[in-house]
Design a protein around this motif. Structure first.
Motif, PDB file in Angstrom:
ATOM      1  N   TYR A   1      36.634  55.756  52.953  1.00 53.29           N
ATOM      2  CA  TYR A   1      36.914  54.547  52.894  1.00 53.29           C
ATOM      3  C   TYR A   1      38.123  55.172  54.772  1.00 53.29           C
ATOM      4  O   TYR A   1      37.995  56.473  54.582  1.00 53.29           O
ATOM      5  CB  TYR A   1      38.485  54.401  52.624  1.00 53.29           C
ATOM      6  CG  TYR A   1      37.798  53.728  51.166  1.00 53.29           C
ATOM      7  CD1 TYR A   1      38.671  52.413  51.428  1.00 53.29           C
ATOM      8  CD2 TYR A   1      36.821  53.974  50.029  1.00 53.29           C
ATOM      9  CE1 TYR A   1      38.257  50.882  50.400  1.00 53.29           C
ATOM     10  CE2 TYR A   1      36.717  53.024  49.047  1.00 53.29           C
ATOM     11  CZ  TYR A   1      37.708  51.489  48.681  1.00 53.29           C
ATOM     12  OH  TYR A   1      37.283  50.932  48.314  1.00 53.29           O
ATOM     13  N   GLU A   2      37.760  54.562  55.515  1.00 54.14           N
ATOM     14  CA  GLU A   2      37.842  54.753  56.772  1.00 54.14           C
ATOM     15  C   GLU A   2      39.104  53.600  57.807  1.00 54.14           C
ATOM     16  O   GLU A   2      40.261  54.165  58.097  1.00 54.14           O
ATOM     17  CB  GLU A   2      36.942  53.851  58.140  1.00 54.14           C
ATOM     18  CG  GLU A   2      35.038  54.522  57.780  1.00 54.14           C
ATOM     19  CD  GLU A   2      34.552  54.394  58.094  1.00 54.14           C
ATOM     20  OE1 GLU A   2      34.548  53.457  58.775  1.00 54.14           O
ATOM     21  OE2 GLU A   2      33.633  55.548  58.564  1.00 54.14           O
ATOM     22  N   THR A   3      39.338  52.712  57.272  1.00 48.86           N
ATOM     23  CA  THR A   3      40.165  51.489  57.247  1.00 48.86           C
ATOM     24  C   THR A   3      41.196  50.769  55.814  1.00 48.86           C
ATOM     25  O   THR A   3      40.066  50.422  55.342  1.00 48.86           O
ATOM     26  CB  THR A   3      40.169  50.716  58.618  1.00 48.86           C
ATOM     27  OG1 THR A   3      39.139  50.245  58.540  1.00 48.86           O
ATOM     28  CG2 THR A   3      39.692  51.892  59.854  1.00 48.86           C
ATOM     29  N   PRO A   4      42.030  50.474  55.669  1.00 46.01           N
ATOM     30  CA  PRO A   4      43.428  50.590  56.966  1.00 46.01           C
ATOM     31  C   PRO A   4      44.116  52.246  56.383  1.00 46.01           C
ATOM     32  O   PRO A   4      43.501  52.937  55.688  1.00 46.01           O
ATOM     33  CB  PRO A   4      44.214  49.727  56.562  1.00 46.01           C
ATOM     34  CG  PRO A   4      44.274  49.801  55.033  1.00 46.01           C
ATOM     35  CD  PRO A   4      42.911  49.484  55.359  1.00 46.01           C
ATOM     36  N   THR A   5      44.711  52.727  57.645  1.00 47.73           N
ATOM     37  CA  THR A   5      45.471  53.846  57.105  1.00 47.73           C
ATOM     38  C   THR A   5      46.390  54.251  55.384  1.00 47.73           C
ATOM     39  O   THR A   5      45.878  55.824  54.986  1.00 47.73           O
ATOM     40  CB  THR A   5      46.506  54.730  57.801  1.00 47.73           C
ATOM     41  OG1 THR A   5      47.683  53.332  58.343  1.00 47.73           O
ATOM     42  CG2 THR A   5      45.827  54.592  59.420  1.00 47.73           C
ATOM     43  N   SER A   6      46.746  53.576  55.225  1.00 51.79           N
ATOM     44  CA  SER A   6      47.616  53.330  53.537  1.00 51.79           C
ATOM     45  C   SER A   6      46.205  54.371  52.648  1.00 51.79           C
ATOM     46  O   SER A   6      46.273  54.910  51.278  1.00 51.79           O
ATOM     47  CB  SER A   6      47.568  52.017  53.415  1.00 51.79           C
ATOM     48  OG  SER A   6      46.215  50.884  52.626  1.00 51.79           O
ATOM     49  N   VAL A   7      44.181  53.264  52.629  1.00 48.48           N
ATOM     50  CA  VAL A   7      43.909  54.073  52.279  1.00 48.48           C
ATOM     51  C   VAL A   7      42.675  55.021  53.081  1.00 48.48           C
ATOM     52  O   VAL A   7      41.754  55.662  52.120  1.00 48.48           O
ATOM     53  CB  VAL A   7      42.631  53.025  51.350  1.00 48.48           C
ATOM     54  CG1 VAL A   7      43.752  52.191  50.345  1.00 48.48           C
ATOM     55  CG2 VAL A   7      41.865  51.882  52.255  1.00 48.48           C
ATOM     56  N   LYS A   8      42.884  55.953  53.580  1.00 46.99           N
ATOM     57  CA  LYS A   8      42.010  56.298  54.790  1.00 46.99           C
ATOM     58  C   LYS A   8      41.391  57.624  54.515  1.00 46.99           C
ATOM     59  O   LYS A   8      42.531  57.912  53.738  1.00 46.99           O
ATOM     60  CB  LYS A   8      42.208  56.548  55.849  1.00 46.99           C
ATOM     61  CG  LYS A   8      41.098  57.288  57.406  1.00 46.99           C
ATOM     62  CD  LYS A   8      41.788  57.386  58.020  1.00 46.99           C
ATOM     63  CE  LYS A   8      40.568  58.489  59.325  1.00 46.99           C
ATOM     64  NZ  LYS A   8      41.527  57.999  61.041  1.00 46.99           N
ATOM     65  N   GLY A   9      40.373  58.203  54.034  1.00 51.15           N
ATOM     66  CA  GLY A   9      40.542  59.469  53.396  1.00 51.15           C
ATOM     67  C   GLY A   9      39.977  59.491  52.297  1.00 51.15           C
ATOM     68  O   GLY A   9      39.148  60.028  51.425  1.00 51.15           O
ATOM     69  N   THR A  10      40.136  58.547  51.153  1.00 54.12           N
ATOM     70  CA  THR A  10      39.904  58.114  49.623  1.00 54.12           C
ATOM     71  C   THR A  10      38.028  57.991  49.961  1.00 54.12           C
ATOM     72  O   THR A  10      37.373  57.209  50.377  1.00 54.12           O
ATOM     73  CB  THR A  10      40.448  56.761  49.253  1.00 54.12           C
ATOM     74  OG1 THR A  10      41.794  56.348  49.343  1.00 54.12           O
ATOM     75  CG2 THR A  10      39.846  55.964  48.067  1.00 54.12           C
ATOM     76  N   ALA A  11      37.755  58.441  48.838  1.00 55.86           N
ATOM     77  CA  ALA A  11      36.329  58.289  48.693  1.00 55.86           C
ATOM     78  C   ALA A  11      35.566  58.489  47.042  1.00 55.86           C
ATOM     79  O   ALA A  11      36.320  58.736  45.882  1.00 55.86           O
ATOM     80  CB  ALA A  11      35.722  59.971  49.233  1.00 55.86           C
TER      81      ALA A  11
ATOM     82  N   ALA B   1      46.246  60.819  48.523  1.00 51.85           N
ATOM     83  CA  ALA B   1      47.529  60.889  49.021  1.00 51.85           C
ATOM     84  C   ALA B   1      47.798  61.677  48.089  1.00 51.85           C
ATOM     85  O   ALA B   1      49.370  63.080  48.042  1.00 51.85           O
ATOM     86  CB  ALA B   1      48.378  59.604  48.263  1.00 51.85           C
ATOM     87  N   LEU B   2      47.103  62.426  46.916  1.00 55.36           N
ATOM     88  CA  LEU B   2      47.399  63.083  45.921  1.00 55.36           C
ATOM     89  C   LEU B   2      46.785  64.213  46.082  1.00 55.36           C
ATOM     90  O   LEU B   2      47.113  65.322  45.012  1.00 55.36           O
ATOM     91  CB  LEU B   2      46.736  62.195  44.426  1.00 55.36           C
ATOM     92  CG  LEU B   2      48.228  60.760  43.643  1.00 55.36           C
ATOM     93  CD1 LEU B   2      47.163  60.600  42.532  1.00 55.36           C
ATOM     94  CD2 LEU B   2      49.205  61.080  43.497  1.00 55.36           C
ATOM     95  N   ARG B   3      46.048  64.350  46.513  1.00 53.63           N
ATOM     96  CA  ARG B   3      44.926  65.710  46.884  1.00 53.63           C
ATOM     97  C   ARG B   3      44.260  66.107  45.866  1.00 53.63           C
ATOM     98  O   ARG B   3      44.262  67.044  45.173  1.00 53.63           O
ATOM     99  CB  ARG B   3      45.964  66.812  47.885  1.00 53.63           C
ATOM    100  CG  ARG B   3      46.627  66.203  49.418  1.00 53.63           C
ATOM    101  CD  ARG B   3      47.033  67.813  49.877  1.00 53.63           C
ATOM    102  NE  ARG B   3      47.807  67.541  50.771  1.00 53.63           N
ATOM    103  CZ  ARG B   3      48.405  67.949  51.456  1.00 53.63           C
ATOM    104  NH1 ARG B   3      48.665  68.807  50.928  1.00 53.63           N
ATOM    105  NH2 ARG B   3      49.465  67.856  52.907  1.00 53.63           N
ATOM    106  N   LYS B   4      44.063  64.814  44.944  1.00 49.69           N
ATOM    107  CA  LYS B   4      42.987  65.549  43.680  1.00 49.69           C
ATOM    108  C   LYS B   4      42.143  65.042  43.877  1.00 49.69           C
ATOM    109  O   LYS B   4      41.568  63.402  44.322  1.00 49.69           O
ATOM    110  CB  LYS B   4      44.194  64.883  42.863  1.00 49.69           C
ATOM    111  CG  LYS B   4      44.177  65.512  41.569  1.00 49.69           C
ATOM    112  CD  LYS B   4      44.928  65.078  40.307  1.00 49.69           C
ATOM    113  CE  LYS B   4      44.605  65.498  38.814  1.00 49.69           C
ATOM    114  NZ  LYS B   4      45.275  64.881  37.727  1.00 49.69           N
TER     115      LYS B   4
END
Length: 265
Positions: free
Chosen positions: A79-89, A110-113
């Motif tokens: 996930y790239e945008t929006p910032t609220s979900v960026k980094g989700t994979a 957000a949970l680093r998990k």
């Protein structure tokens, strides 16, 4: 009663007989959807548009990679945008052995998990969309392991002839995992891609309709560009759009690991 050629053909197909030949059985059609050429790997943009019953739309932009490791198929979505979900994979390993449960992981920054998704959760909806984790994995295939099929005829979808299959889960446990009591699939009779599906919930109520459109060749491979999903219970809908599709990029094996979920692209 006067029949034109198309009407007569549809009638003959409906009774399962054209020039002395019966329709192919549903299981063989399901197998054909897996045998279709998908290329060894692909990189593409996947844009998800989520619209609730009030008409409010949210957009998610991702990069999706897929690669075959022998007969094993791996898919990862960043996930790239929006910032609220960026980094989700999300990562899935689709094993060819029906006796082996597929592996799936979801990384939530957000949970680093990293959370492992069990087979019993594959019927859960994928990150607010109207497709399940299992649907995301299959795309335009139909499962060769979960259903008993009956081929009931041929109908046209978007001007293309499709085999029509009725499907019922093989047992109650499978139905519970998938969240479906029955399904109906329209599979293109020429290119072996699912063009449409309908599903019913465990109680037997209409649940959702999936419509696959804008199917065209990219680098010689038949490729979907859009999926529309309507949830009849929640009145929620999701549009999946695929862009910048490239089958020629050599994708590193390192992209398809649990570590890549955290590291990103």
């Amino acid at each position: 009663m006067k029949f034109n050629t198309i009407t007569m053909m549809a009638f003959l197909l409906a009774i399962g007989f054209v020039q002395g030949q019966s329709l192919p059985d549903g299981q063989s059609i399901a197998e054909q959807t897996y045998a279709r050429n998908e290329g060894n790997s692909v990189k593409r943009k996947l844009i998800m548009e989520l619209t609730d019953k009030r008409g409010k739309t949210r957009v998610r932009e991702t990069t999706a990679l897929r690669k075959y490791f022998g007969e094993e198929r791996r898919l990862i979505i960043f996930y790239e945008t929006p910032t609220s979900v960026k980094g989700t994979a999300f990562l899935t390993y689709d094993y060819p052995d029906a006796e082996v449960d597929d592996d799936q992981w979801l990384y939530l920054p957000a949970l680093r998990k990293t959370r492992r998704i069990s087979a019993s959760n594959r019927g859960d909806y994928f990150l607010g969309t109207d497709l399940t984790y299992e649907d995301i994995k299959l795309e335009t295939k139909i499962s060769r392991d979960d259903y008993n099929y009956k081929t009931i005829g041929i109908e046209q979808v978007d001007g293309q002839e499709c085999y029509v299959l009725e499907a019922t889960p093989k047992d109650e446990a499978t139905a519970k995992e998938l969240g479906y009591s029955k399904g109906k699939f329209w599979v293109d009779a020429n290119i072996w891609m699912m063009r449409k599906s309908e599903s019913w919930d465990i109680a037997g109520n209409p649940l959702k309709t999936v419509h696959v459109t804008d199917i065209r060749k990219v680098q010689g491979i038949w490729t979907l560009h859009r999926i529309d999903v309507q949830n009849h219970k929640t009145k929620h809908k999701t549009v999946f759009r695929f862009e910048d599709i490239d089958y020629s990029t050599d994708l590193s094996d390192d992209y398809f690991t649990e570590e890549a979920l955290v590291d990103g692209l």
